[in-house]
Design an enzyme around this catalytic site. Sequence first.
Site, mmCIF file in Angstrom:
data_model
loop_
_atom_site.group_PDB
_atom_site.id
_atom_site.type_symbol
_atom_site.label_atom_id
_atom_site.label_comp_id
_atom_site.label_asym_id
_atom_site.label_seq_id
_atom_site.Cartn_x
_atom_site.Cartn_y
_atom_site.Cartn_z
ATOM 1 N NE ARG A 8 -1.840 1.415 3.712
ATOM 2 C CZ ARG A 8 -1.230 2.527 4.128
ATOM 3 N NH1 ARG A 8 -1.307 3.638 3.421
ATOM 4 N NH2 ARG A 8 -0.520 2.532 5.237
ATOM 5 C CB VAL A 9 1.915 3.843 -2.085
ATOM 6 C CG1 VAL A 9 3.154 2.960 -2.150
ATOM 7 C CG2 VAL A 9 1.094 3.724 -3.341
ATOM 8 C CB SER A 10 -0.467 7.479 1.389
ATOM 9 O OG SER A 10 -0.325 6.644 2.516
ATOM 10 C CB THR A 11 0.354 10.218 -2.533
ATOM 11 O OG1 THR A 11 1.766 9.987 -2.498
ATOM 12 C CG2 THR A 11 -0.121 10.791 -1.209
ATOM 13 C CD GLN A 14 3.561 7.562 -0.319
ATOM 14 O OE1 GLN A 14 2.538 6.887 -0.325
ATOM 15 N NE2 GLN A 14 4.116 7.995 0.800
#
Length: 188
Positions: A8-11, A14
Amino acid sequence: MTLIGYVRVSTASQDWALQEDALSRAGCSKIFSDQISGSLPERPGLNQALVYLREGDCLVVWKLDRLGRSLPHLISTVNALGDRGVGFQSLTEGVDTSTPNGRLVFHIFGALAQFERDLIRERTGAGLAAAAARGRKGGRRAVVTPEKLTRAKILIAEGFNVREAAGRIKVGKSALYRALAEEKAKGD
């Protein structure tokens, strides 16, 4: 045991290549992913991974914070996996619930999370008690002030119904009904 990965990445800026590479080196045969904030409850990639996992499989993440929104959420997710006979590994922290040592470490995390919740509950209670001792009451301010209640009672006495009176004093009818009932209860 089949290793299933989750990244998982937030943006969008990334890159999850570091996570994917680590999971591939660990032997994950399939990797699910999300590009979404970890604080959001609905994560489609994680949901797909959870549905895909079978008894005997192991969910693998690069770091613990990739899976859980908070420590209590992380613990409940891993416990739910364990109930299904699914293991959990975090590569960075070296947690592996398929081993006795990994389960011990994870249970220590759980105990610390419970301790943290108990401390917060205790501090909140102490703060509320201290505020009450100083005469302060928590919660939102009353919408129907004593002045508005007096005006509403005058309007009702003049023939307005509660809905109309509430509209004139700019409060919701439910709030006015509640204020009238509270005043009546005090008078009884």
